[in-house]
Write a protein that holds these residues in place. Structure first.
Motif, PDB file in Angstrom:
ATOM      1  N   SER A 289       0.804  -1.225   0.000  1.00 28.00           N
ATOM      2  CA  SER A 289       0.000   0.000   0.000  1.00 28.00           C
ATOM      3  C   SER A 289       0.837   1.276   0.000  1.00 28.00           C
ATOM      4  CB  SER A 289      -0.913   0.004   1.232  1.00 28.00           C
ATOM      5  OG  SER A 289      -0.144  -0.047   2.431  1.00 28.00           O
ATOM      6  N   GLU A 290       2.171   1.158  -0.060  1.00 30.23           N
ATOM      7  CA  GLU A 290       3.007   2.362  -0.031  1.00 30.23           C
ATOM      8  C   GLU A 290       2.777   3.207  -1.277  1.00 30.23           C
ATOM      9  OE1 GLU A 290       5.262  -1.001  -1.902  1.00 30.23           O
ATOM     10  OE2 GLU A 290       4.237  -0.737   0.010  1.00 30.23           O
ATOM     11  N   ASN A 291       3.001   4.518  -1.121  1.00 34.83           N
ATOM     12  CA  ASN A 291       2.803   5.401  -2.275  1.00 34.83           C
ATOM     13  C   ASN A 291       4.049   5.453  -3.146  1.00 34.83           C
ATOM     14  OD1 ASN A 291       4.632   7.268  -1.081  1.00 34.83           O
ATOM     15  ND2 ASN A 291       2.976   8.240   0.058  1.00 34.83           N
ATOM     16  N   ILE A 292       3.972   6.201  -4.239  1.00 32.57           N
ATOM     17  CA  ILE A 292       5.065   6.255  -5.217  1.00 32.57           C
ATOM     18  C   ILE A 292       6.347   6.770  -4.584  1.00 32.57           C
ATOM     19  CG2 ILE A 292       5.843   7.350  -7.363  1.00 32.57           C
ATOM     20  CD1 ILE A 292       2.927   7.328  -8.280  1.00 32.57           C
ATOM     21  N   GLU A 301       5.066   3.239 -16.221  1.00 34.41           N
ATOM     22  CA  GLU A 301       4.482   1.929 -15.921  1.00 34.41           C
ATOM     23  C   GLU A 301       4.341   1.697 -14.425  1.00 34.41           C
ATOM     24  OE1 GLU A 301       5.329  -2.864 -16.514  1.00 34.41           O
ATOM     25  OE2 GLU A 301       6.703  -1.380 -17.372  1.00 34.41           O
ATOM     26  N   VAL A 302       5.431   1.946 -13.689  1.00 37.98           N
ATOM     27  CA  VAL A 302       5.378   1.665 -12.256  1.00 37.98           C
ATOM     28  C   VAL A 302       4.478   2.665 -11.529  1.00 37.98           C
ATOM     29  CG1 VAL A 302       7.579   0.470 -12.114  1.00 37.98           C
ATOM     30  CG2 VAL A 302       7.552   2.948 -11.962  1.00 37.98           C
ATOM     31  N   LYS A 303       4.426   3.884 -12.002  1.00 39.63           N
ATOM     32  CA  LYS A 303       3.514   4.852 -11.391  1.00 39.63           C
ATOM     33  C   LYS A 303       2.065   4.438 -11.641  1.00 39.63           C
ATOM     34  CE  LYS A 303       6.559   8.886 -11.400  1.00 39.63           C
ATOM     35  NZ  LYS A 303       6.770  10.273 -11.886  1.00 39.63           N
ATOM     36  N   MET A 304       1.813   3.890 -12.826  1.00 36.28           N
ATOM     37  CA  MET A 304       0.480   3.398 -13.137  1.00 36.28           C
ATOM     38  C   MET A 304       0.107   2.230 -12.226  1.00 36.28           C
ATOM     39  SD  MET A 304      -2.273   3.621 -14.888  1.00 36.28           S
ATOM     40  CE  MET A 304      -1.840   4.690 -16.286  1.00 36.28           C
ATOM     41  N   GLN A 305       1.069   1.344 -11.941  1.00 38.82           N
ATOM     42  CA  GLN A 305       0.821   0.229 -11.035  1.00 38.82           C
ATOM     43  C   GLN A 305       0.342   0.730  -9.682  1.00 38.82           C
ATOM     44  OE1 GLN A 305       4.498  -1.855 -10.732  1.00 38.82           O
ATOM     45  NE2 GLN A 305       4.394  -2.747 -12.789  1.00 38.82           N
ATOM     46  N   THR A 306       1.083   1.699  -9.124  1.00 40.08           N
ATOM     47  CA  THR A 306       0.730   2.238  -7.812  1.00 40.08           C
ATOM     48  C   THR A 306      -0.620   2.931  -7.848  1.00 40.08           C
ATOM     49  OG1 THR A 306       3.076   2.519  -7.257  1.00 40.08           O
ATOM     50  CG2 THR A 306       1.493   3.765  -5.950  1.00 40.08           C
ATOM     51  N   ALA A 307      -0.896   3.655  -8.926  1.00 38.02           N
ATOM     52  CA  ALA A 307      -2.183   4.336  -9.050  1.00 38.02           C
ATOM     53  C   ALA A 307      -3.333   3.337  -9.061  1.00 38.02           C
ATOM     54  CB  ALA A 307      -2.203   5.187 -10.322  1.00 38.02           C
ATOM     55  N   LYS A 308      -3.152   2.220  -9.762  1.00 34.32           N
ATOM     56  CA  LYS A 308      -4.200   1.205  -9.833  1.00 34.32           C
ATOM     57  C   LYS A 308      -4.380   0.493  -8.491  1.00 34.32           C
ATOM     58  CE  LYS A 308      -5.397   1.613 -14.178  1.00 34.32           C
ATOM     59  NZ  LYS A 308      -6.763   2.055 -14.570  1.00 34.32           N
ATOM     60  N   GLN A 311      -6.325   2.757  -6.421  1.00 39.01           N
ATOM     61  CA  GLN A 311      -7.712   2.766  -6.881  1.00 39.01           C
ATOM     62  C   GLN A 311      -8.502   1.664  -6.204  1.00 39.01           C
ATOM     63  OE1 GLN A 311      -8.286   2.749 -11.168  1.00 39.01           O
ATOM     64  NE2 GLN A 311     -10.330   1.878 -10.996  1.00 39.01           N
ATOM     65  N   GLY A 312      -7.900   0.465  -6.139  1.00 35.28           N
ATOM     66  CA  GLY A 312      -8.565  -0.650  -5.473  1.00 35.28           C
ATOM     67  C   GLY A 312      -8.737  -0.409  -3.985  1.00 35.28           C
ATOM     68  N   ASN A 313      -7.704   0.177  -3.344  1.00 34.58           N
ATOM     69  CA  ASN A 313      -7.772   0.450  -1.912  1.00 34.58           C
ATOM     70  C   ASN A 313      -8.861   1.471  -1.592  1.00 34.58           C
ATOM     71  OD1 ASN A 313      -5.633  -1.300  -1.575  1.00 34.58           O
ATOM     72  ND2 ASN A 313      -4.089   0.315  -1.420  1.00 34.58           N
ATOM     73  N   ILE A 314      -8.939   2.523  -2.408  1.00 40.19           N
ATOM     74  CA  ILE A 314      -9.946   3.556  -2.197  1.00 40.19           C
ATOM     75  C   ILE A 314     -11.345   2.999  -2.459  1.00 40.19           C
ATOM     76  CG2 ILE A 314     -10.805   5.783  -3.020  1.00 40.19           C
ATOM     77  CD1 ILE A 314      -7.883   6.521  -3.644  1.00 40.19           C
ATOM     78  N   ALA A 315     -11.467   2.163  -3.491  1.00 38.30           N
ATOM     79  CA  ALA A 315     -12.765   1.558  -3.793  1.00 38.30           C
ATOM     80  C   ALA A 315     -13.244   0.690  -2.634  1.00 38.30           C
ATOM     81  CB  ALA A 315     -12.668   0.732  -5.077  1.00 38.30           C
ATOM     82  N   LEU A 316     -12.334  -0.080  -2.038  1.00 32.49           N
ATOM     83  CA  LEU A 316     -12.692  -0.909  -0.895  1.00 32.49           C
ATOM     84  C   LEU A 316     -13.143  -0.035   0.269  1.00 32.49           C
ATOM     85  CD1 LEU A 316     -12.853  -3.661   0.478  1.00 32.49           C
ATOM     86  CD2 LEU A 316     -10.401  -3.457   1.011  1.00 32.49           C
ATOM     87  N   LYS A 317     -12.450   1.061   0.479  1.00 40.42           N
ATOM     88  CA  LYS A 317     -12.808   2.017   1.531  1.00 40.42           C
ATOM     89  C   LYS A 317     -14.229   2.543   1.322  1.00 40.42           C
ATOM     90  CE  LYS A 317     -11.617   6.907   2.422  1.00 40.42           C
ATOM     91  NZ  LYS A 317     -12.619   7.549   1.591  1.00 40.42           N
TER      92      LYS A 317
END
Length: 380
Positions: A289-292, A301-308, A311-317
Motif C-alpha cells: 500500500s506504499e505510495n510512489i 508503468e510503475v507509477k500506473m501500477q501504484t495508481a491502480k 484505486q482498489g484500496n480507495i474503492a474498498l474504503k
C-alpha cells in the motif's frame, strides 16, 4: 461479530488522561476506512454493525543483533488488547481495533487460533468468510498469509482445517477429507488474471516473471460476482493443494522498490469452495500500500501500477463506508477487487476480517500511521 459503531470518543487508552503529551495532528490518510463516521441511532434505524472486523498485526522489530543501540518501537499495545499508541515526531496517536497482535508474542499458530480458526470452522458449516491482509511492502502481509516451511500461514492452516485429515486405520490414511475447489486469481492494473492457467496461446498477456512460470497469463472477465471461466484445482489433501498455490503465487507481478527487492504489485486472491455445504473462503493478499514516493518508483508503468493499487484500496474504503452508513447504493463496480468481493459484503452469513500489517520500526513510521488509519475503528 464486530462491535457496533459508535460516535463516542476513544476512552480505552489508560494513559490518555494521565500524561501531558501533545496529541498529534498528523493529517488523516485519504484511504482511511472511516469506521468512526457518525451513524443514525433513532429507533427507526438502529446502529449498523461494522461490515469488517479489523485486527492489527504488528511485526517484530528488525534484526538488532550486533547493533550498539537498540531501536525503540514506535508502537505500544494497551492492556485492553484492542488499542495501541503510536509515537510520532510531534506527539502520540491512539488507534482502536477489534484486536491487536504482536508477532513477537503470537507466532502464526497462535495468531491463527486466536483470530482466524473460528471463522474457518464456519466455512465448514456452509458460511462464507473473507480474510484480507493489508499494509505496505515488508510489513509481514505475505508471511502472515503464506508463512514459511517451518511456520505455515493462514492459507495452509485453513486448508488443513477445512479438508480435515480423512479416515485412518492403524495410522494409515484410507480416505480423503472434505472435497474442495480452489482458484487463484491476480488483480493487476485493474485486470484479472488466472494464475492457475498454463496456456501460452491466446488471451494471455506476457509479463516476464520468474523462471518456471508460463510466459502468459489468461485475462478473465467478471460475470456477475465471479471471474468467468477461472481455472480451478480440486482435491482433498491440504499439502498437495498448498504446493500448487505456492507454485502459482510466484507468478504474481513483482517489482524492486525501496521497500523490498520483490514487492508485490498486484492483489492475489485465493478462492476456496466447499461444494458439499456451500461454504466459501476468500483469502486476499493485497498489494503493497506504499505510495510512489515511499516506493522510490520512476517511470510511467510503475507509477500506473501504484495508481491502480490505490484505486482498489480507495474503492474498498468506499464500499465499507457505504455499507456502514446504510447507503442505498454501494459502489462495488468501482474496482475489480470490490466486484469480486461483493458476495462477501452482501451475504448475511459472510464474515469479513481485515488484518492490518504494520512495522514498529521508526523508519517505517509514516507507512505505519497510514496503515493504522486505513482500518482503525477509532483514532485520535
Amino acid at each position: 461479530m464486530a462491535p457496533i459503531l459508535s460516535s463516542k470518543p476513544n476512552s480505552t487508552t489508560p494513559s490518555s488522561k494521565s500524561n501531558n503529551h501533545h496529541q498529534s495532528k498528523t493529517p488523516h490518510s485519504k484511504h482511511r476506512l472511516n469506521f468512526t463516521k457518525e451513524m443514525a441511532t433513532t429507533a427507526a434505524m438502529p446502529p449498523i454493525e461494522h461490515p469488517v472486523e479489523v485486527i492489527g498485526r504488528i511485526r517484530n522489530q528488525p534484526d538488532q543483533k550486533n547493533k550498539p543501540i537498540m531501536i525503540p518501537s514506535v508502537i505500544k499495545i494497551n492492556t485492553d488488547g484492542k488499542s495501541l499508541r503510536a509515537k510520532t515526531e510531534i506527539g502520540y496517536r491512539d488507534f482502536t481495533f477489534d484486536g491487536v497482535s504482536l508477532s513477537e508474542e503470537d507466532d502464526l499458530d497462535g495468531f491463527y487460533k486466536k483470530f482466524v480458526e473460528s471463522r474457518i470452522n464456519g466455512v465448514k458449516l456452509g458460511n462464507k468468510c473473507t480474510i484480507m491482509v493489508y499494509g505496505p511492502t515488508g510489513s509481514g502481509k505475505s508471511h502472515t498469509m503464506f508463512g514459511s516451511a517451518t511456520q505455515p500461514g493462514i492459507v495452509y492452516r485453513s486448508l488443513r482445517d477445512i479438508l480435515g485429515e480423512g479416515d485412518r486405520v492403524d495410522g494409515e490414511k484410507i480416505g480423503g477429507g472434505t472435497f474442495v475447489l480452489v482458484s487463484v486469481l491476480e488483480i493487476y492494473n485493474e485486470e484479472i488474471y488466472d494464475l492457475l492457467s498454463s496456456t501460452d496461446t491466446g488471451g494471455g498477456f506476457g509479463f516476464g516473471w520468474a523462471k518456471g512460470g508460463s510466459a502468459y497469463k489468461v485475462r478473465l472477465e467478471v460475470m456477475g460476482k465471479k471471474a468467468k471461466n477461472a481455472t480451478f484445482i480440486s482435491g482433498n489433501e491440504a499439502g498437495k493443494i498448498l504446493k500448487e498455490i505456492q507454485k502459482v503465487e510466484k507468478r504474481r507481478v513483482v517489482k524492486s522498490t525501496l521497500c523490498n527487492e520483490r514487492s508485490s504489485r498486484s492483489h492475489c486472491m485465493i478462492i476456496l469452495d466447499v461444494p458439499t455445504v456451500g461454504g466459501r473462503l476468500m483469502l486476499v493478499d493485497m498489494a503493497g500500500s506504499e505510495n510512489i514516493e515511499q516506493a522510490g518508483q520512476n517511470g510511467f508503468e510503475v507509477k500506473m501500477q501504484t495508481a491502480k493499487i490505490n484505486q482498489g484500496n480507495i474503492a474498498l474504503k468506499r464500499v465499507v463506508e457505504s455499507i456502514a452508513n446504510g447507503d442505498s447504493h454501494v459502489p462495488f463496480r468501482d474496482s475489480k477487487l470490490t466486484m469480486l468481493l461483493q458476495d462477501s459484503f452482501e451475504d448475511d452469513k459472510s464474515k469479513i476480517l481485515m488484518i492490518l500489517c504494520a512495522s514498529p520500526d521508526p523508519k517505517e513510521l509514516h507507512k505505519t500511521i497510514a496503515t493504522l488509519e486505513y482500518g482503525a475503528k477509532q483514532n485520535a
